[in-house]
Design an enzyme around this catalytic site. Structure first.
Site, PDB file in Angstrom:
ATOM      1  N   ASN A   1      49.843  54.688  41.788  1.00  0.00           N
ATOM      2  CA  ASN A   1      50.777  53.621  41.454  1.00  0.00           C
ATOM      3  C   ASN A   1      50.251  52.521  40.542  1.00  0.00           C
ATOM      4  O   ASN A   1      51.033  51.765  39.999  1.00  0.00           O
ATOM      5  CB  ASN A   1      51.272  52.951  42.738  1.00  0.00           C
ATOM      6  CG  ASN A   1      51.991  53.921  43.633  1.00  0.00           C
ATOM      7  OD1 ASN A   1      52.983  54.520  43.225  1.00  0.00           O
ATOM      8  ND2 ASN A   1      51.494  54.100  44.838  1.00  0.00           N
ATOM      9  N   TYR A   2      48.944  52.419  40.412  1.00  0.00           N
ATOM     10  CA  TYR A   2      48.426  51.265  39.681  1.00  0.00           C
ATOM     11  C   TYR A   2      47.581  51.599  38.462  1.00  0.00           C
ATOM     12  O   TYR A   2      47.371  50.750  37.613  1.00  0.00           O
ATOM     13  CB  TYR A   2      47.599  50.390  40.620  1.00  0.00           C
ATOM     14  CG  TYR A   2      48.451  49.645  41.606  1.00  0.00           C
ATOM     15  CD1 TYR A   2      49.199  48.548  41.189  1.00  0.00           C
ATOM     16  CD2 TYR A   2      48.551  50.044  42.924  1.00  0.00           C
ATOM     17  CE1 TYR A   2      50.007  47.865  42.072  1.00  0.00           C
ATOM     18  CE2 TYR A   2      49.360  49.367  43.817  1.00  0.00           C
ATOM     19  CZ  TYR A   2      50.084  48.281  43.384  1.00  0.00           C
ATOM     20  OH  TYR A   2      50.882  47.610  44.263  1.00  0.00           O
ATOM     21  N   LEU A   3      47.045  52.790  38.423  1.00  0.00           N
ATOM     22  CA  LEU A   3      46.132  53.101  37.337  1.00  0.00           C
ATOM     23  C   LEU A   3      46.846  53.869  36.240  1.00  0.00           C
ATOM     24  O   LEU A   3      47.370  54.960  36.480  1.00  0.00           O
ATOM     25  CB  LEU A   3      44.964  53.929  37.885  1.00  0.00           C
ATOM     26  CG  LEU A   3      44.216  53.232  39.014  1.00  0.00           C
ATOM     27  CD1 LEU A   3      43.138  54.122  39.577  1.00  0.00           C
ATOM     28  CD2 LEU A   3      43.624  51.917  38.535  1.00  0.00           C
TER      29      LEU A   3
END
Length: 755
Positions: free
Chosen positions: A712-714
């Site tokens: 979800n973030y990278l």
DNA sequence: AACCTGACTTAGTATACCCCAC
DNA sequence: GTGGGGTATACTAAGTCAGGTT
């Protein structure tokens, strides 16, 4: 070691990391957190207990507060206003201590508007390194899928030599393989939809055509066999079907911790009684007198029996599941076959909230077609409701991405059936998310200097906003929406922090201006961190906390709406969560740069990758329960290490002996022997090192979940570029599902991609 | 400005599944 | 063949955020 450096480099100290640095030689987490937790129970267990206690106090307090409000809202409000006004004065006093900055401040305030220009998006050219990739794919259309099968076959062949009657099997297999290959080919062609090469439209229309078969409903309740009984007050009692069904929900959970909790029991019993017939209700008055053990045993046995089923039976079950998947698991979106994420309605059961949830144990009702809204194209085949049923509504709204929805009875919120992450609709959004984060990269310096300036603002609101933003940026905190009290577990994010969640230390462990955070965040995961902050932040916090009770909001003039409105003004599309994405991705990129050694082998490179990933997970506080098997597998690993050590010692002895031999004989043979022993020793040493690294890795990962940040973030393009640059196969870092989700990134990013 | 709600992302845990050593 | 250990997937709760309403 590298990791500690990273943390230091980031100029901040998630406490655990610092403790590790202080402990230096000790790789495992040590220090205060554990000291504080006296018993051997897991930290999280402790955390929860502690939180519960705190929660109760809080709640009582807050309850009081609420009551006060209800009694005399005006009075309270006025009182608050008064406080605020007096607070308003205080900043000025403070400013004086800060000297001549007032003038500068004014200027900066005036400059504040310059932000308008920031929004200009650095246009990033859509490069297309696709050529090569596309060719590859057409060349070996089903290579990826087949390879697995192949390796299986090879393995089988080895075993087949022993047993001779394998031919038939093989024939079957090859036939099946062929079929599968064909099917795969078809699938592959579809999944090859390179939507990212198409023109994007930005008009809020999510699709032109949407066709699907509706949700797959949970199977109806199967009554218990007659010999499985429920007992009340020691006597067997036959329950009506509806009552029995709910009883089974509870019975199934009997050996779960949930059922020992009072709220769970109360909620369950309350809801259960509601569904009983009046006779049952008359009789069943106390949960303690209910005996579900026989029912519980029945389900345990049934599960075991299912596990022990013969192969063919299992195969059959699987085929049935596949059929369902085939029928309900896909939809047609704009002419492409897309996988649906959750095509099944949620089965009825008991609500399992996380943390200290006031609604745990409540009955989650069965979803009926009459509850379901279908969303699809106007002119397509409308999905058939199950026989004898009707849909609640069929609508055609192409501004949303869901295929079906229903309202759930616990929180009264809407649940959706949506597409799989590999779909265009999800992928495009994902891509866009990272593009927004990359735009933030361009303006983040300006934003940072602005919030620094705002720390000295005369407006309380601005000060709070700027301090909150500092936390969000530096510590990757979530925005922190307000939540309805009593409806959910008491958790907070940045804007909803309360005074009780932070402690100020003007000096701690040789550092100045340390803020100690301790609160429960999303999913009731504890955030505990001691952070040195800049002096103005510290002073501001002192100011915000003055004359407040522990249960009062730290940022009483701020909420997420205000904050996000401000952020939107700073940059188009900017909101609080973008900082999390941005900081996560940029950290990964930096860490990869710092940690990867081009000369390393793939395994070592992967370790670097995992470490970079871990740095992000720590930043975002992504935790997990220590795996149940952790201790055991750690022991196994330790045993391996010990064995290796022994081997090593032995090898050393042997080497010595060989050397002595050589000295005595001085012939070629003994020289060769020495060389051989030397090599062996080296090899063993290397293996030991590797094992030790593994152990460290494992220990460090004990309570850290890498998956969430990865998913979800990278920005996947960072990882893809890294793989390409260092010759690491992409499969080493992304499994099949992940590769599907990130197909766009794998296709479009080359090794020069920069976040 | 408070409040509400819908739509969507992000999150940890439970369970299924697969592979390997025995 | 089996069991166990580790990974992948399924599941669904719990957030964020924006737009509308009061």
């Amino acid at each position: 070691v590298g990791e500690d450096e990273i943390q230091r480099e980031r100029g901040e100290a998630r406490m655990k990391e610092r403790d590790r640095a202080e402990g230096k030689a000790k790789p495992a987490r040590t220090g205060e957190e554990e000291n504080k937790m006296s018993s051997k129970d897991t930290e999280r267990e402790q955390t929860k207990v502690k939180a519960n206690k705190a929660g109760k106090n809080q709640k009582e307090k807050r309850q009081e507060k609420r009551e006060e409000k209800v009694k005399d809202p005006k009075n309270k409000r006025e009182k608050r206003e008064g406080e605020r006004n007096s607070e308003e004065e205080r900043p000025k006093e403070n400013q004086r201590t800060k000297g001549e900055k007032e003038i500068k401040e004014e200027r900066e305030e005036g400059d504040g508007q310059e932000g308008e220009g920031w929004g200009s998006e650095p246009k990033q050219a859509k490069k297309k390194p696709k050529e090569r990739k596309a060719k590859d794919e057409t060349k070996h259309p089903e290579k990826g899928r087949k390879s697995k099968e192949k390796s299986k076959e090879v393995a089988n062949e080895g075993g087949a030599k022993k047993r001779k009657s394998k031919e038939e099997d093989d024939k079957k297999k090859s036939k099946k393989l062929k079929e599968e290959a064909e099917e795969n080919k078809k699938k592959e062609e579809d999944s090859k939809w390179k939507w990212w090469e198409e023109e994007k439209t930005d008009d809020g229309v999510k699709w032109k055509q949407l066709e699907h078969n509706g949700p797959y409903f949970a199977p109806p309740y199967e009554p218990l066999p007659d010999d499985v009984r429920f007992y009340y007050d020691g006597k067997p009692m036959k329950l009506s079907m509806a009552t029995e069904e709910i009883a089974t929900f509870y019975a199934k959970m009997l050996d779960h911790e949930y059922t020992t909790k009072e709220i769970f029991q109360t909620n369950f019993f309350h809801d259960w009684r509601k569904e009983m017939t009046s006779e049952e209700r008359k009789k069943i008055k106390h949960l303690e007198k209910c005996d579900f053990k026989e029912i519980h045993k029945y389900f345990v046995d049934r599960n075991e029996a299912r596990k022990a089923l013969p192969k063919e039976e299992k195969q059959k079950l699987k085929e049935e599941a596949d059929k369902i998947q085939e029928e309900f698991g896909y939809c047609n979106l704009d002419g492409h076959r897309e996988k649906i994420g959750n095509f099944k309605t949620e089965p009825p059961g008991l609500f399992r909230g996380r943390g200290d949830h006031p609604k745990m144990g409540m009955l989650k009702k069965r979803i009926m077609p009459e509850d379901v809204i279908i969303n699809c194209s106007k002119d397509c085949k409308i999905p058939e409701p199950p026989l004898g049923h009707k849909w609640k509504e069929v609508r055609c709204d192409n501004t949303v991405t869901w295929l079906a929805s229903w309202t759930e009875n616990i929180q009264n919120s809407i649940k959706y059936i949506m597409l799989n992450p590999s779909s265009k609709l999800k992928g495009e959004k994902d891509w866009q998310k990272y593009e927004v984060a990359r735009r933030l990269k361009g303006v983040v310096d300006k934003i940072r200097s602005q919030y620094r300036a705002d720390w000295k603002s005369r407006e309380m609101k601005k000060r709070q906003r700027s301090v909150a933003l500092y936390f969000i940026d530096k510590l990757a905190l979530r925005a922190g929406n307000e939540k309805e009290e009593g409806e959910t577990a008491d958790t907070v994010g940045c804007c909803s922090l309360r005074v009780e969640h932070i402690k100020l230390h003007s000096e701690l462990d040789g550092q100045e201006h340390v803020v100690e955070f301790d609160f429960l965040g999303k999913d009731s995961i504890r955030y505990y961190n001691k952070v040195p902050v800049e002096k103005p932040v510290f002073k501001n916090l002192q100011l915000f906390m003055e004359n407040k009770d522990p249960g009062d909001d730290l940022f009483d003039r701020l909420n997420t709406t205000v904050l996000n409105k401000h952020l939107q003004d700073l940059m188009d599309g900017l909101s609080a969560k973008v900082f999390r994405t941005y900081n996560a991705s940029i950290t990964l990129q930096e860490q990869l740069k710092a940690l990867t050694n081009a000369d390393d082998n793939v395994a070592a490179k992967l370790l670097s990758y995992n470490r970079a990933n871990r740095a992000v997970a720590i930043l975002c506080n992504h935790q997990r329960a220590t795996p149940k098997t952790f201790e055991k597998s750690m022991q196994n690993l330790q045993a391996k290490i010990d064995a290796k050590k022994e081997q090593l010692e032995e090898a050393q002895v042997e080497l010595k002996r060989a050397k002595a031999d050589l000295k005595a004989k001085k012939d070629v043979k003994s020289k060769a022997a020495v060389e051989k022993k030397k090599k062996l020793l080296e090899k063993l040493e290397e293996q030991l090192l590797k094992l030790n690294v593994q152990a460290t890795d494992k220990e460090e990962n004990k309570q850290i979940a890498l998956g969430t940040s990865k998913l979800n973030y990278l920005d996947p393009r960072i990882s893809v570029a890294w793989c390409k640059k260092f010759g690491v196969p992409i499969e080493k870092i992304y499994n099949k599902t992940q590769r599907e989700k990130f197909a766009w990134a794998i296709d479009m990013a080359d090794e020069n991609f920069e976040f």
